[in-house]
Each structure stands twice: as C-alpha cells, then as structure tokens.
Enzyme design. Structure first.
Site, PDB file in Angstrom:
ATOM      1  N   ASP A   1       0.814  -1.068  -0.027  1.00  0.00           N
ATOM      2  CA  ASP A   1      -0.306  -0.056   0.094  1.00  0.00           C
ATOM      3  C   ASP A   1       0.970   1.055   0.004  1.00  0.00           C
ATOM      4  OD1 ASP A   1      -1.615   2.003   0.402  1.00  0.00           O
ATOM      5  OD2 ASP A   1      -2.578   1.498   2.403  1.00  0.00           O
TER       6      ASP A   1
ATOM      7  N   LYS B   1       2.792  11.262  -3.106  1.00  0.00           N
ATOM      8  CA  LYS B   1       1.650  10.788  -4.058  1.00  0.00           C
ATOM      9  C   LYS B   1       0.794  11.432  -4.657  1.00  0.00           C
ATOM     10  CE  LYS B   1      -1.713   6.905  -3.168  1.00  0.00           C
ATOM     11  NZ  LYS B   1      -2.172   5.872  -2.315  1.00  0.00           N
TER      12      LYS B   1
ATOM     13  N   GLU C   1      -7.351   0.519  -4.489  1.00  0.00           N
ATOM     14  CA  GLU C   1      -7.463   0.272  -2.891  1.00  0.00           C
ATOM     15  C   GLU C   1      -8.649  -0.510  -2.321  1.00  0.00           C
ATOM     16  OE1 GLU C   1      -6.033   4.139  -1.715  1.00  0.00           O
ATOM     17  OE2 GLU C   1      -4.135   3.760  -2.415  1.00  0.00           O
TER      18      GLU C   1
ATOM     19  N   ASP D   1     -12.938   5.443   1.648  1.00  0.00           N
ATOM     20  CA  ASP D   1     -11.550   5.562   1.994  1.00  0.00           C
ATOM     21  C   ASP D   1     -10.995   6.862   2.081  1.00  0.00           C
ATOM     22  OD1 ASP D   1      -8.607   5.420   2.052  1.00  0.00           O
ATOM     23  OD2 ASP D   1      -8.532   4.062   0.410  1.00  0.00           O
TER      24      ASP D   1
END
Ligand code: AMP
Length: 621
Positions: A23, A86, A186, A210
């Site tokens: 992850d 990211k 994800e 999420d």
C-alpha cells in the site's frame, strides 16, 4: 523446479518467490505478505513499526533517508524533506497549482502542463523517483524480515487514479527493482481483506469509503459468485487528513495572531509551519478518543476541543458525503441497495467521519480491521490470487475516466467511456479526408471534456503507409484495449491494405529514465509555444482541407455556376491560401468562415438540382 525454503522458526515450508502486497500511501506506506499459515500479515521489520511514513529526506552528506527518521527532518529541514509525494505522482504543475502551498519543498513552477519535478539542493527529482525510494525501503524491510529476496509485488492505488498516475506507480516499482505484477484499486484490496465475497455463494453490494492522508475515494462494489465488480467510483485526489491538520493549523494561527507575523511568502517554507502541522496531527489523533487537546509549539499554546475541530472539518466531511451520493447515482443505486460499508484509511478514525458516513448509509460501518493496514492486507491476498493459490476469485475494476481520440475540430471522441469494466476492448472505424492520404494521426486522450485540449493527452502516433486511395475509401479501425491494470494499448489497422500500428500507451507523464528527463526539459522550454503552435497548425490543417474541398467542388461542378460566382470563390480560395502561410490562427479561421458562408448556397443549389434530376428520371420511367 520450484525452489522451497524452510522457515526455521516454525518448520514450515514456504515458496522461495514471495509476492508482497504494497500500500503506497500519501502519508504512510506498508507492505504485507501471506504467511506460511496462509494468512495475510503486515511486515514489522525489527520492530521498527508497520507504517513507513512516505517521507524522503536528503541529507547534506548525500545520503537519502526514508520513513520515520526522515519524518524528524520535517521540522529541522523542511526544504530537503519530501512528504505527500503521492499527490504529485503522474501530475503536472497545472494539476496541483491550487494546492502548492501544502508543500514545504520546492516544486518546479514553469506554469505548464509538463511533469512536476522537485528541486532538492541542486538536483531535480521526479515524484516517480521519490516514490521509488519509498518502495525500495519497503522492499528492503520485507527482505530483511522475511529473509528472502523480494522481487515481485502488487501495488495498490486509489480508485480515482488516472492512467498516468497508475503508470507512474508502476514505474516507481520498477525503479525500486520490483516486478509489479498488478496495480490494484485500494477499495478492491480492502474488500478482499474483509473477506467479503470470498465465499462464492455470497451476493452483496458494498460501499468502500477510503479517507487517507491525502486522497479520498468511495467505490461501490458488487460482489457475486466470488467476483468483485466495481460499479462506480468517485472521490477527490486532494482531500484527506492533511486537510484536517491544515484546518487546525489555520485555527491556531488565527488564535495566536500568527498570520500577520509570518510573511506570506516564507510561510510555507517555515519550520514553524511544519511544527504546527505535526502538533495539529497529534491533536487530531487525540481528539479521536478525547474531547479536548492541550499542547504547545515552543511558546505558542495549541489547544482545541473536539467540538471546535468538528466544526472546522465539517465542510470537508460533507464533501465526501456528496461524493458518496454521486457514486451511488453513477451506479444507478440508492442507499437501500448498499448492504455493507467498509471504512479504509487512517482518517476514518475521526469519530465525525464514522458518524456521518454511517448516518448517510443508514447502517453501522465496518471498522474492525485497522484502517491503515486493511489495503496492504488485501493486496497480499491479491498477490496470493496471482500466485495461483486462490483460483476461485476474479477481480474486475472500472476505468475512472473516459478514453478516446481526437477528431476533426479538436473534439474528443470517446471510445471507452468512464466507469467501463476492465479489462475491456472497444473500437471505431475512421477514414481519410484527402485523396491519396497516406498518413493518419492518432492522438489518444483521457478525460470528460468535449474538447481534447481540456483533457489529458496520453499518446500520439501516425498510422503510416496507407496506400494512396480516394478520400473516404480507406477503412481505419482504431481499437482500444484496456488491460486489468488499466494500461491501454491502442491499435490502428487499415483494413483494405492490412497495414497496422500498435502502441502501448505510456502516458505522457510516465517515466522512462532519460527519455522523461529530456521530455521534461523540452516541454518546459517549449510548452507555451507548443500550445499556440498546435492551434495554428490545427487551423492550417482545417484551412488546407477547405481549400482542397472547395477547389475540387468548383472544378467538378463548373457548369452549374455563373462566372462571377466562380471568380469570387476562386478569389476567396486564394485569400485563404495566402493567409495559410502568413496569417495567424484567428485570421485563418475567419477566412475559412468566409469561404464557407459564400459557398454554402452553392451546395444547397446543387442538392436541389440533384433531387430534381432524380425526380425527372423517375417521371420518365
Ligand atoms: P493513510 O493515508 O491511510 O495512511 O491515512 C493517514 C491519515 O490518517 C493521516 O492524515 C493521519 O493523520 C490520519 N490518522 C491516523 N490516525 C488517526 C487517528 N487516530 N484519528 C484521526 N486521524 C488519524
């Protein structure tokens, strides 16, 4: 012959080639694997902790530090300490412009569509290289903990990531020395971790919410016969726990009259700002279990109540609920259709988030598994599936943005619509517009806007060597093949001659070592020119097409027009021709319009003529 190794502690046998699940998060990253007992397990190397902060620090002595140790430099050396990378993966400066204040390090600002680069000292780094360093740290930790080499991985990305961001992630893996077997959404990984759908008889529609440090997405999954299908996704790549921290920082700055004291321009670089940010995160976490937080940064009192905190973030939380509504709508469902709600990401620990999501979906949410670990655990399960150890499950995802090509006038023609299930294949047929045309430009775009210039260009290539034929005669099939990783292959075939061209779409923002370096520098230097140049070229192409058609039209139909009509048309054609070489885009477009306006009645007249001839023909019969 497959190699095996024996785990001396347990005596169990394990396959040599472990595939790990990673992850790669905005705030934290972690790695998991399937243990010899067959269960997913996160890796905690030498008790260093499970979460590796996604932070890279460049030390003056030239060494690079990743993770917890790097985090310490956020305060003492913010300019050489890179966090939230990211957010920048696969992005251009224009994409992140409104959010650049969030970064304390130097992002190259050339005001263009080109790749973001980060300047550290006198060196430049791409977000892909920086993510590669984080992945390398995870690989090293896994190898150290598992005492075996780790070369293959499954890496997860937010469902909302576009192709270029997925490709960037893949490239980062490559740089870290990992063979990236699959890029997985994800939410898909999270639902796997909860085991929802592992029983083939189970039929369910679930929502995966999420909220991480920097990204938010909600996905609606349909699970049937052990198949996971993403019905829709929605989200915001610039919304997360970092925003909650920022809200607290702003509040304290207001409370302590700091806004005026620190000059705006140096604000985002100041270490005070970073210290406040870390304290704010500490406060936020404390407020997940208590009602009040009291602290200090140096002399500055930093206190906040849960009620105040909830008031500060309520807009942000509401935005996520709006995304949930949109996702439901895209999937053609109502709240009543959702049977389970899965919570993912560290920020779902905030009680207001849980409460609002639960209220919206009108049911309790799943939060039993640690929301920081759930995605990595699911990625490990996915790697187990890929290793062939679980054959009962198939994964389907959707493409988050439409994919298409540029057609006449710079319009976007969609070939694979957004939210299509992948893998998928689609195609359309095109032809040439000029007699004897031997090349055809194919430009591939991604996005939802009508004009390609508003969308993201993924690739452009020429189908060369079409045998000369009259306009409209060649049949060019353009096929899009989107594989399970969301990587696109575009194929163009001229059916009459069989000539063929195929490209795997390396998104413009993807990294291929030196090429990207060069591409970047070129685009920095030429970007503004490129845009106006392209518009001029497009206008010229359209003008040339118009000259060609008009000349042929007059030539073929002379007998139907008066001499002044012909002379005037030729004059307009000549003016257009001159403008094509000397004029700017607007002048060319104006001349095209004039010629169009003037000749339109001719075409109508011809049409009438043709009809009446046909009628006469009928009458004679
Ligand atoms: P992720 O990107 O999933 O690793 O999520 C990290 C985010 O979760 C960061 O913004 C953290 O500050 C936030 N977070 C971690 N623990 C808590 C907590 N106990 N309460 C609220 N937010 C938290």
């Amino acid at each position: 012959m497959a190699k095996v190794s024996i785990n001396i502690a347990t005596g169990s046998v394990q396959k040599e080639e472990i595939i790990v699940g990673i992850d790669l998060g905005t705030t934290n990253s972690l790695v998991a694997f399937i243990n010899p007992e067959g269960n997913p397990q996160v890796i905690n190397d030498m008790g260093k902790g499970i979460l590796v902060p996604s932070i890279v620090h460049f030390h003056p002595d030239g060494s690079v530090i990743v993770g917890n140790e790097a985090k310490e430099y956020l305060i003492s050396d913010p300019q050489n300490t890179i966090f939230s990378v990211k957010r920048l993966l696969g992005r251009s400066f224009n994409d992140i412009e409104n959010h650049k204040d969030l970064f304390s390090y130097k992002i190259i600002d050339d005001d263009t569509e080109s790749l973001v680069k980060i300047k550290v000292g006198d060196k430049f780094y791409t977000p892909i290289e920086l993510s590669g360093m984080i992945l390398k740290e995870l690989k090293d930790r896994a190898e150290h903990a598992l005492k075996t080499s780790v070369n293959r991985a499954v890496i997860t990305v937010p469902a909302y990531f576009n192709d270029s961001q997925r490709q960037a992630t893949r490239d980062a893996g490559k740089l870290a020395g990992l063979d990236v077997l699959r890029i997985v959404n994800e939410p898909t990984a999270a639902s796997l971790a909860y085991g929802i759908g592992l029983n083939p008889n189970e039929e369910k529609i679930i929502a995966v919410y999420d909220l991480g440090g920097g990204t938010f997405d909600v996905s609606i999954l349909k699970i049937q016969n052990g198949i996971f299908e993403v019905l829709s996704t929605n989200g915001n790549t610039f919304l997360g726990g970092d925003d909650f921290d920022q809200a607290i920082v702003n509040y304290w700055m207001g409370q302590n009259n700091l806004v005026g004291m620190i000059h705006e321009s140096s604000l985002h670089q100041s270490s005070l700002q970073q210290a406040l940010r870390l304290k704010a995160e500490e406060a936020k976490k404390a407020l997940s279990t208590q009602n009040i937080f009291n602290g200090f940064v140096g002399e500055i009192p930093c206190a906040i109540t849960r009620i105040k905190f909830e008031e500060l973030i309520s807009d942000k939380v509401q935005q996520t609920i709006t995304c949930c509504k949109n996702a439901l709508q895209d999937a053609g469902l109502t709240i009543q259709d959702i049977q389970e709600v899965v919570m993912v990401g560290g920020s779902t620990r905030t009680p207001l988030v849980k409460q609002q999501v639960s209220e919206f979906f009108q049911k309790p949410v799943h939060d039993q598994i640690n929301p920081d670990e759930v995605v990595a655990l699911g990625a490990a399960i996915q790697s187990d599936i890929l290793a062939g150890n679980r054959t009962d499950i198939l994964l389907l995802d959707v493409t988050p943005l439409s994919l298409g090509i540029e057609t006449m006038g710079g319009l976007m023609e969609i070939i694979i619509p957004r939210n299509s299930k992948i893998p998928t294949k689609a195609g359309k047929q095109y032809t040439t517009s000029i007699d004897g045309q031997v090349n055809m430009k194919i430009a591939v775009y991604q996005g939802e806007r009508d004009l390609v210039k508003e969308n993201r260009k993924l690739a452009e290539f020429d189908l060369k060597g079409i045998p000369p034929m009259p306009a409209g005669f060649p049949k060019v099939d353009i096929n899009f093949l989107l594989n399970a990783d969301g990587i696109l292959t575009v194929q163009a075939v001229e059916l009459r001659s069989g000539i063929k061209q195929e490209v795997e779409v390396k998104p413009t923002y993807g990294l291929t070592d030196n090429e990207v370096e060069k591409m970047l520098m070129d685009s920095i230097q030429n970007a503004k020119e490129d845009v106006s140049q392209r518009m001029l070229i497009e206008a010229r192409t359209e003008g040339e097409q118009m000259v060609y058609t008009a000349e042929r039209f007059i030539e073929k139909n002379k007998e139907y027009f008066s001499t002044p009509e012909i002379t005037n048309t030729l004059k307009l054609i000549e003016t257009l021709k001159t403008t094509l070489t000397s004029g700017n885009k607007d002048q060319i477009l104006r001349r095209i319009d004039e010629l169009n306006e003037f000749t339109r009645p001719f075409a109508e007249r011809l049409m009438d003529q043709a009809i009446s001839t046909a009628m006469k023909g009928k009458a004679i019969e």
